[in-house]
Design a protein around this motif. Structure first.
Motif, PDB file in Angstrom:
ATOM      1  N   TRP A  95       0.847  -1.201   0.000  1.00 50.14           N
ATOM      2  CA  TRP A  95       0.000   0.000   0.000  1.00 50.14           C
ATOM      3  C   TRP A  95       0.881   1.249   0.000  1.00 50.14           C
ATOM      4  O   TRP A  95       0.624   2.216  -0.731  1.00 50.14           O
ATOM      5  CB  TRP A  95      -0.911  -0.025   1.225  1.00 50.14           C
ATOM      6  N   THR A  96       1.928   1.238   0.840  1.00 54.69           N
ATOM      7  CA  THR A  96       2.873   2.366   0.857  1.00 54.69           C
ATOM      8  C   THR A  96       3.513   2.547  -0.516  1.00 54.69           C
ATOM      9  O   THR A  96       3.668   3.682  -0.999  1.00 54.69           O
ATOM     10  CB  THR A  96       3.970   2.124   1.906  1.00 54.69           C
ATOM     11  N   ALA A  97       3.883   1.436  -1.151  1.00 60.46           N
ATOM     12  CA  ALA A  97       4.515   1.514  -2.472  1.00 60.46           C
ATOM     13  C   ALA A  97       3.561   2.131  -3.496  1.00 60.46           C
ATOM     14  O   ALA A  97       3.952   3.004  -4.285  1.00 60.46           O
ATOM     15  CB  ALA A  97       4.942   0.118  -2.914  1.00 60.46           C
ATOM     16  N   GLN A  98       2.301   1.704  -3.472  1.00 60.75           N
ATOM     17  CA  GLN A  98       1.334   2.247  -4.436  1.00 60.75           C
ATOM     18  C   GLN A  98       1.054   3.724  -4.165  1.00 60.75           C
ATOM     19  O   GLN A  98       0.855   4.507  -5.091  1.00 60.75           O
ATOM     20  CB  GLN A  98       0.039   1.435  -4.377  1.00 60.75           C
ATOM     21  N   LEU A  99       1.044   4.110  -2.879  1.00 59.90           N
ATOM     22  CA  LEU A  99       0.834   5.522  -2.535  1.00 59.90           C
ATOM     23  C   LEU A  99       1.994   6.380  -3.057  1.00 59.90           C
ATOM     24  O   LEU A  99       1.775   7.481  -3.603  1.00 59.90           O
ATOM     25  CB  LEU A  99       0.721   5.668  -1.017  1.00 59.90           C
ATOM     26  N   VAL A 126       3.871   5.701  -5.618  1.00 60.10           N
ATOM     27  CA  VAL A 126       3.727   5.766  -7.082  1.00 60.10           C
ATOM     28  C   VAL A 126       2.692   6.816  -7.463  1.00 60.10           C
ATOM     29  O   VAL A 126       2.914   7.632  -8.375  1.00 60.10           O
ATOM     30  CB  VAL A 126       3.324   4.378  -7.635  1.00 60.10           C
ATOM     31  N   LEU A 127       1.563   6.792  -6.760  1.00 62.30           N
ATOM     32  CA  LEU A 127       0.469   7.726  -7.081  1.00 62.30           C
ATOM     33  C   LEU A 127       0.920   9.182  -6.914  1.00 62.30           C
ATOM     34  O   LEU A 127       0.646  10.028  -7.775  1.00 62.30           O
ATOM     35  CB  LEU A 127      -0.736   7.435  -6.180  1.00 62.30           C
ATOM     36  N   PHE A 154       4.306  10.522  -6.180  1.00 64.52           N
ATOM     37  CA  PHE A 154       5.590  11.003  -6.706  1.00 64.52           C
ATOM     38  C   PHE A 154       5.873  10.586  -8.151  1.00 64.52           C
ATOM     39  O   PHE A 154       6.754  11.156  -8.787  1.00 64.52           O
ATOM     40  CB  PHE A 154       6.729  10.507  -5.802  1.00 64.52           C
ATOM     41  N   ALA A 155       5.144   9.602  -8.658  1.00 61.63           N
ATOM     42  CA  ALA A 155       5.358   9.198 -10.048  1.00 61.63           C
ATOM     43  C   ALA A 155       4.268   9.751 -10.966  1.00 61.63           C
ATOM     44  O   ALA A 155       4.568  10.357 -11.996  1.00 61.63           O
ATOM     45  CB  ALA A 155       5.417   7.676 -10.149  1.00 61.63           C
ATOM     46  N   TYR A 156       2.977   9.586 -10.559  1.00 62.93           N
ATOM     47  CA  TYR A 156       1.884  10.035 -11.425  1.00 62.93           C
ATOM     48  C   TYR A 156       1.583  11.525 -11.255  1.00 62.93           C
ATOM     49  O   TYR A 156       1.511  12.278 -12.227  1.00 62.93           O
ATOM     50  CB  TYR A 156       0.620   9.210 -11.156  1.00 62.93           C
ATOM     51  N   ARG A 157       1.389  11.968  -9.983  1.00 60.52           N
ATOM     52  CA  ARG A 157       0.967  13.355  -9.766  1.00 60.52           C
ATOM     53  C   ARG A 157       2.106  14.348  -9.966  1.00 60.52           C
ATOM     54  O   ARG A 157       1.968  15.345 -10.670  1.00 60.52           O
ATOM     55  CB  ARG A 157       0.383  13.514  -8.350  1.00 60.52           C
ATOM     56  N   LEU A 158       3.244  14.080  -9.318  1.00 63.01           N
ATOM     57  CA  LEU A 158       4.366  15.028  -9.402  1.00 63.01           C
ATOM     58  C   LEU A 158       5.345  14.696 -10.524  1.00 63.01           C
ATOM     59  O   LEU A 158       6.119  15.568 -10.928  1.00 63.01           O
ATOM     60  CB  LEU A 158       5.114  15.054  -8.063  1.00 63.01           C
ATOM     61  N   ALA A 159       5.334  13.457 -10.990  1.00 61.29           N
ATOM     62  CA  ALA A 159       6.222  13.014 -12.087  1.00 61.29           C
ATOM     63  C   ALA A 159       7.695  13.260 -11.759  1.00 61.29           C
ATOM     64  O   ALA A 159       8.486  13.607 -12.634  1.00 61.29           O
ATOM     65  CB  ALA A 159       5.833  13.703 -13.391  1.00 61.29           C
ATOM     66  N   TRP A 160       8.057  13.055 -10.493  1.00 60.73           N
ATOM     67  CA  TRP A 160       9.448  13.225 -10.100  1.00 60.73           C
ATOM     68  C   TRP A 160      10.282  11.966 -10.359  1.00 60.73           C
ATOM     69  O   TRP A 160      11.477  12.042 -10.582  1.00 60.73           O
ATOM     70  CB  TRP A 160       9.543  13.563  -8.594  1.00 60.73           C
ATOM     71  N   VAL A 219       7.185  -5.288  -3.197  1.00 62.16           N
ATOM     72  CA  VAL A 219       7.640  -4.019  -3.772  1.00 62.16           C
ATOM     73  C   VAL A 219       8.121  -4.214  -5.208  1.00 62.16           C
ATOM     74  O   VAL A 219       7.844  -3.389  -6.084  1.00 62.16           O
ATOM     75  CB  VAL A 219       8.759  -3.425  -2.891  1.00 62.16           C
ATOM     76  N   GLU A 220       8.824  -5.309  -5.464  1.00 62.69           N
ATOM     77  CA  GLU A 220       9.278  -5.580  -6.831  1.00 62.69           C
ATOM     78  C   GLU A 220       8.096  -5.761  -7.778  1.00 62.69           C
ATOM     79  O   GLU A 220       8.159  -5.372  -8.946  1.00 62.69           O
ATOM     80  CB  GLU A 220      10.150  -6.831  -6.844  1.00 62.69           C
ATOM     81  N   THR A 221       7.024  -6.351  -7.257  1.00 62.81           N
ATOM     82  CA  THR A 221       5.845  -6.541  -8.102  1.00 62.81           C
ATOM     83  C   THR A 221       5.207  -5.196  -8.446  1.00 62.81           C
ATOM     84  O   THR A 221       4.832  -4.949  -9.599  1.00 62.81           O
ATOM     85  CB  THR A 221       4.828  -7.437  -7.371  1.00 62.81           C
ATOM     86  N   VAL A 222       5.086  -4.304  -7.455  1.00 56.24           N
ATOM     87  CA  VAL A 222       4.475  -2.989  -7.695  1.00 56.24           C
ATOM     88  C   VAL A 222       5.316  -2.180  -8.682  1.00 56.24           C
ATOM     89  O   VAL A 222       4.774  -1.533  -9.595  1.00 56.24           O
ATOM     90  CB  VAL A 222       4.335  -2.227  -6.362  1.00 56.24           C
ATOM     91  N   PHE A 223       6.638  -2.216  -8.521  1.00 52.38           N
ATOM     92  CA  PHE A 223       7.509  -1.375  -9.351  1.00 52.38           C
ATOM     93  C   PHE A 223       8.093  -2.122 -10.555  1.00 52.38           C
ATOM     94  O   PHE A 223       8.966  -1.571 -11.226  1.00 52.38           O
ATOM     95  CB  PHE A 223       8.653  -0.821  -8.499  1.00 52.38           C
ATOM     96  N   ALA A 224       7.615  -3.356 -10.821  1.00 54.80           N
ATOM     97  CA  ALA A 224       8.136  -4.157 -11.937  1.00 54.80           C
ATOM     98  C   ALA A 224       9.663  -4.214 -11.889  1.00 54.80           C
ATOM     99  O   ALA A 224      10.339  -4.059 -12.902  1.00 54.80           O
ATOM    100  CB  ALA A 224       7.655  -3.600 -13.280  1.00 54.80           C
ATOM    101  N   TRP A 225      10.185  -4.424 -10.696  1.00 55.20           N
ATOM    102  CA  TRP A 225      11.639  -4.474 -10.503  1.00 55.20           C
ATOM    103  C   TRP A 225      12.117  -5.900 -10.792  1.00 55.20           C
ATOM    104  O   TRP A 225      11.569  -6.864 -10.255  1.00 55.20           O
ATOM    105  CB  TRP A 225      11.975  -4.083  -9.057  1.00 55.20           C
TER     106      TRP A 225
END
Length: 320
Positions: A146-150, A152-153, A155-161, A263-269
């Motif tokens: 859940w922390t990983a998806q948050l 992503v939502l 810092f990756a999608y909203r802020l695109a950092w 975490v690897e599953t969420v980030f496709a690591w």
């Protein structure tokens, strides 16, 4: 110390064999037929029989279990059904990517948790202590996926950092320092997810341990003599207070490795977690077994390391 190390290593051998047996049992009772998963549901029965004979699946369970233990003792974890390669090699190829996440996350979680716990203990009973305690409880309660998806939502999608997924950019043509910077950029969010999750229990244990030590008579005497509180904490309290922290940090090493699967599953690591997930979906049992054994061995070795560190810090443990 050498005698204690030898005793602990000898105790580890039957434990690892027990882990291997449990992993085999879990795979054995799991639903589904690996041959059907590989060849499809409408295949030729003769081909199914040939495949079962080829991989030894037609033999009785006790015979397969004895052969499995013998192979594990020799370091042979079987051959991947899908890739036709040694399962151990498939998993070990993904291990560096997993360690690339786990090692910095463990270091950061230890430093962050110990620092926050010590700061909360120094202000025991204050509002900042309550806030840090509530923060650590919240961090421990949140599931790591859940922390990983948050992250992503936000810092990756909203802020695109930061990138959403992967270990490198899509083009993957960077070299040298540019490639290192690219990989480090992709590491930020997964390492942050693991760090936030595992710093919380370290902070709670560090706080409780430092509070307990600070209330002991010899430290009250040192403070009564006029020694600075910071010096008393660094020179006298932390060495004793960090003993329980060593134990929880070592325990977190095992949980970090298993938590990295999510975490690897969420980030496709491309680490062990993704390899194991793909093998589970394809019923590639040798690879699943090899990955589970690797995770179990990591937990056992982490606890062994914790015992050795504890014995080094407290000599009384060696004679217990």
């Amino acid at each position: 110390m050498s005698g204690y190390l030898a005793r602990r290593l000898l105790q580890t051998i039957p434990l690892l064999l027990g882990v291997a047996a449990v992993v085999w049992g879990m795979i054995e009772v799991a639903p589904g037929d690996p041959i059907v998963a590989i060849a499809g549901e409408d295949g030729d029965p003769a081909y199914y029989a040939e495949m079962r004979e080829r991989f030894g699946l037609d033999r009785p369970a006790p015979e397969r279990f004895a052969a499995y233990l013998g192979n594990v003792a020799r370091g042979d974890l079987g051959t991947s059904y899908r890739l036709q390669r040694p399962a151990a090699a498939v998993v070990l190829e993904a291990l560096p990517a997993t360690l690339l996440l786990v090692a910095p996350a463990l270091l950061l979680a230890t430093l962050l948790g110990t620092t926050l716990g010590t700061l909360a203990a120094r202000r025991h009973g204050s509002r900042s202590d309550a806030a840090l305690s509530a923060l650590s409880l919240t961090g421990q309660a949140l599931p790591v996926f859940w922390t990983a998806q948050l992250l992503v939502l936000v810092f990756a999608y909203r802020l695109a950092w930061f990138p959403v997924q992967g270990m490198e950019g899509l083009r993957g043509d960077a070299e040298g320092l540019a490639r290192l910077a690219d990989v480090a950029h992709h590491m930020v969010l997964p390492v942050a997810a693991l760090t936030l999750q595992y710093a919380a229990p370290v902070a709670r244990v560090a706080r409780a341990s430092v509070v307990d030590v600070l209330h002991r008579d010899y430290l009250r005497t040192a403070l009564a003599k006029g020694l600075p509180a910071g010096r008393v904490l660094r020179a006298h309290a932390l060495r004793t207070a960090l003993l329980p922290v060593v134990t929880v940090v070592a325990a977190q090493m095992g949980f970090l490795v298993t938590g990295s699967v999510l975490v690897e599953t969420v980030f496709a690591w491309p680490g062990v977690g993704r390899v194991m997930l793909g093998a589970m979906l394809a019923r590639d049992l040798p690879v699943v077994t090899a990955a589970l054994l690797l995770l179990a061995v990591a937990v056992v070795l982490a606890n062994l390391l914790a015992d050795l560190l504890y014995a080094a810090l407290d000599p009384r443990v060696r004679d217990a």
